[in-house]
Design an enzyme around this catalytic site. Structure first.
Site, PDB file in Angstrom:
ATOM      1  N   LYS A 107       0.877  -1.173   0.000  1.00 19.32           N
ATOM      2  CA  LYS A 107       0.000   0.000   0.000  1.00 19.32           C
ATOM      3  C   LYS A 107       0.906   1.210   0.000  1.00 19.32           C
ATOM      4  O   LYS A 107       2.056   1.142   0.446  1.00 19.32           O
ATOM      5  CB  LYS A 107      -0.883   0.037   1.253  1.00 19.32           C
ATOM      6  CG  LYS A 107      -2.184   0.735   1.037  1.00 19.32           C
ATOM      7  CD  LYS A 107      -3.154  -0.167   0.280  1.00 19.32           C
ATOM      8  CE  LYS A 107      -4.489   0.477   0.049  1.00 19.32           C
ATOM      9  NZ  LYS A 107      -5.481  -0.502  -0.394  1.00 19.32           N
TER      10      LYS A 107
HETATM   11  P1  NAD Z   1     -13.081   7.034  -3.109  1.00 16.85           P
HETATM   12  O1  NAD Z   1     -12.063   8.064  -2.821  1.00 16.85           O
HETATM   13  O2  NAD Z   1     -13.507   6.789  -4.517  1.00 16.85           O
HETATM   14  O3  NAD Z   1     -14.411   7.326  -2.249  1.00 16.85           O
HETATM   15  C1  NAD Z   1     -14.401   7.462  -0.871  1.00 16.85           C
HETATM   16  C2  NAD Z   1     -15.788   7.855  -0.399  1.00 16.85           C
HETATM   17  O4  NAD Z   1     -15.793   7.882   1.028  1.00 16.85           O
HETATM   18  C3  NAD Z   1     -16.230   9.243  -0.865  1.00 16.85           C
HETATM   19  O5  NAD Z   1     -17.591   9.211  -1.259  1.00 16.85           O
HETATM   20  C4  NAD Z   1     -16.058  10.081   0.392  1.00 16.85           C
HETATM   21  O6  NAD Z   1     -16.917  11.192   0.432  1.00 16.85           O
HETATM   22  C5  NAD Z   1     -16.419   9.069   1.453  1.00 16.85           C
HETATM   23  N1  NAD Z   1     -15.976   9.478   2.773  1.00 16.85           N
HETATM   24  C6  NAD Z   1     -14.772   9.976   3.128  1.00 16.85           C
HETATM   25  N2  NAD Z   1     -14.780  10.309   4.437  1.00 16.85           N
HETATM   26  C7  NAD Z   1     -16.013  10.008   4.900  1.00 16.85           C
HETATM   27  C8  NAD Z   1     -16.658  10.151   6.162  1.00 16.85           C
HETATM   28  N3  NAD Z   1     -16.024  10.660   7.218  1.00 16.85           N
HETATM   29  N4  NAD Z   1     -17.959   9.747   6.278  1.00 16.85           N
HETATM   30  C9  NAD Z   1     -18.623   9.233   5.224  1.00 16.85           C
HETATM   31  N5  NAD Z   1     -18.063   9.092   4.003  1.00 16.85           N
HETATM   32  C10 NAD Z   1     -16.777   9.480   3.843  1.00 16.85           C
HETATM   33  O7  NAD Z   1     -12.524   5.670  -2.440  1.00 16.85           O
HETATM   34  P2  NAD Z   1     -12.866   4.181  -2.836  1.00 16.85           P
HETATM   35  O8  NAD Z   1     -11.867   3.732  -3.832  1.00 16.85           O
HETATM   36  O9  NAD Z   1     -14.317   4.054  -3.112  1.00 16.85           O
HETATM   37  O10 NAD Z   1     -12.490   3.428  -1.467  1.00 16.85           O
HETATM   38  C11 NAD Z   1     -13.390   3.342  -0.374  1.00 16.85           C
HETATM   39  C12 NAD Z   1     -12.941   2.224   0.559  1.00 16.85           C
HETATM   40  O11 NAD Z   1     -12.872   0.992  -0.164  1.00 16.85           O
HETATM   41  C13 NAD Z   1     -11.553   2.392   1.169  1.00 16.85           C
HETATM   42  O12 NAD Z   1     -11.536   1.780   2.442  1.00 16.85           O
HETATM   43  C14 NAD Z   1     -10.664   1.592   0.226  1.00 16.85           C
HETATM   44  O13 NAD Z   1      -9.461   1.184   0.848  1.00 16.85           O
HETATM   45  C15 NAD Z   1     -11.575   0.433  -0.064  1.00 16.85           C
HETATM   46  N6  NAD Z   1     -11.286  -0.310  -1.294  1.00 16.85           N
HETATM   47  C16 NAD Z   1     -11.264   0.301  -2.514  1.00 16.85           C
HETATM   48  C17 NAD Z   1     -11.038  -0.461  -3.656  1.00 16.85           C
HETATM   49  C18 NAD Z   1     -11.078   0.138  -5.038  1.00 16.85           C
HETATM   50  O14 NAD Z   1     -10.997  -0.626  -6.006  1.00 16.85           O
HETATM   51  N7  NAD Z   1     -11.217   1.444  -5.200  1.00 16.85           N
HETATM   52  C19 NAD Z   1     -10.789  -1.843  -3.560  1.00 16.85           C
HETATM   53  C20 NAD Z   1     -10.834  -2.435  -2.287  1.00 16.85           C
HETATM   54  C21 NAD Z   1     -11.083  -1.660  -1.176  1.00 16.85           C
END
Ligand code: NAD
Length: 420
Positions: A107
């Protein structure tokens, strides 16, 4: 003493201790499984638009090199610290082995607020971060991907910076990049699609029909929005709650998802869509629904709100949304709440990233049908293994999933010896 500190690393270490106890791993073998192989910290100086120079801190943590190159996302977030990055790398390791991918976890990220950067500044941070990481990454060493705060465009800048250094296009250096520069069809939607697929399996397990089920989703970025869309459009699930860092909405009669998607696409956030269904953000997780999907931050389900969760299925789209203390509460509520643990639930992202890497190495690209079929096959295999183990040993789904992941890394280390 180690450089890894902070609440997220403490949580990953505590989770590991619980699994290691369960697997009866001797004390002397534990540190080598838990502590990352490498951590790189870099300074990233950039010119801001107003002429100032500003230095951001960047990190990359590679957890283990036992089974192949390392693989993992890149997070741009204001309070990012190396302990959090290490925890995410560790979870990534258990996730990759759980679903059978030949990777160690990694990461990385930059402590910056991407929402405060102009596009030019974001490009400068992205390119300089990759520039500093060139000695430590490569298509056979460590492959980056997006995470919170980064996206396909950032991956394209990473790939371009690495490729300019190599003197030719190296698209296998990152996954989650645009299809136009060697990305794969289906990657953008993959994590949410995988979350929805596993929710479908969990609905069968708890004997609920998708068309009669309701869902609340925290986070409306890549994972949250694609989970919501797949659940609603393909499975007929009623979306009753949605939230991001700016607003949260709940309506038991159902929210108009398509209108909200359009609003979010126009404004970039959920705030400003409606006053009527608005609720405080922290209340969203406790609303009545069949399916609860945390898809934003880690450590949002704690010992305080876990007793009040009002759902039948907890599908962990985010990494590490549930603390070990909350997990004890959920374990006691095992008959009421079916947990799809994060390393299984959101593994669709890394699975299709793996497909992207394979296609880039072979320069042979698949159709979306092939990508999705193979995604479902790997998810199904992992789901069945987790269910079987949880039932056979009478442990939680999380314990079963993590134990499979840890055992496979441990088996590789035993066969190879001390080096990796
Ligand atoms: P992103 O940046 O696209 O979206 C994040 C979202 O979380 C946004 O809508 C943001 O407004 C919201 N957010 C941030 N702080 C917040 C809060 N305090 N309260 C409520 N909402 C809040 O990120 P993503 O890629 O969708 O990732 C989200 C989660 O999924 C993370 O934990 C990431 O590690 C995990 N993840 C992502 C992927 C991927 O393919 N993108 C894969 C596996 C896991």
């Amino acid at each position: 003493m180690s450089i890894y500190s902070g609440p997220v690393f403490a949580m990953a270490a505590e989770q590991f201790r619980i699994i290691a106890d369960h697997l009866e791993i001797p004390e002397q073998d534990r540190d080598r499984l838990l502590y990352p192989k490498r951590a790189v910290a870099v300074s990233i100086p950039v010119h801001r638009d107003d002429g100032r120079e500003q230095v951001f801190q960047g990190y990359r943590v590679q957890h283990h090199l036992t089974l192949g190159p390392t693989k993992g996302g890149t997070r741009f977030a204001p309070d990012l610290e190396v302990g959090e990055v290490a925890a995410l790398a560790i979870w990534m390791s258990w996730k990759c082995t759980l679903v059978g991918l030949p990777y160690g976890g990694a990461k990385g990220g930059v402590a910056c607020d991407p929402r405060e950067l102009s596009r030019r500044e974001l490009e400068a941070v992205s390119r300089r971060y990759m520039q500093e990481m060139i000695p430590f990454v490569g298509p056979h060493t460590d492959i980056m991907a997006p995470d919170m705060g980064t996206n396909e465009q950032v991956m394209a800048w990473f790939m371009d910076t690495y490729s300019m250094h190599a003197g030719h296009a190296v698209n296998a250096i990152v996954t989650g990049k645009p299809v136009a520069v060697g990305g794969t069809v289906g990657r953008r939607e993959a994590t949410g699609r995988g979350v929805a697929y596993l929710i479908g399996r969990a609905l069968e397990a708890v004997r609920l029909r998708a068309g009669e089920a309701t869902a609340c989703i925290q986070g409306f970025g890549n994972v949250g929005s694609h989970t919501a869309l797949t659940l609603a459009r393909r499975m007929g699930v009623r979306i009753v709650g949605l939230g991001d860092h700016t607003a949260a909405y709940y309506d038991p009669a159902g929210l108009p998802l398509e209108a909200i998607v359009k609003h979010a696409a126009d404004k970039g956030v959920l705030a400003g869509w409606s006053n009527q269904a608005a609720i405080p953000g922290e209340a969203l997780l406790e609303q009545r629904c069949d399916i609860l999907v945390p898809a934003a931050l880690e450590r949002v389900i704690t010992e305080h709100n876990a007793p009040r969760l009002n759902c039948r299925i907890l599908a962990e789209g985010a990494n590490g949304p549930t603390t070990p203390d909350a997990d004890r509460v959920l374990d006691a509520r095992r008959e009421e709440i079916f947990v799809i643990p994060d390393i299984l639930c959101n593994s669709g992202g890394v699975i299709v990233s793996y497909f992207e890497w394979v296609q880039d190495l072979q320069q042979l690209f698949w159709t979306e049908i092939e990508v999705n079929d193979r995604l479902e096959r790997l998810l199904e295999m992992a789901y069945q293994q987790v269910m079987k183990r949880a039932a056979a040993r009478n442990v939680s789904n999380r314990m079963a999933a993590q134990a499979i992941g840890v055992e496979r890394v441990r088996a590789g280390k035993r066969l190879r010896g001390l080096f990796p």
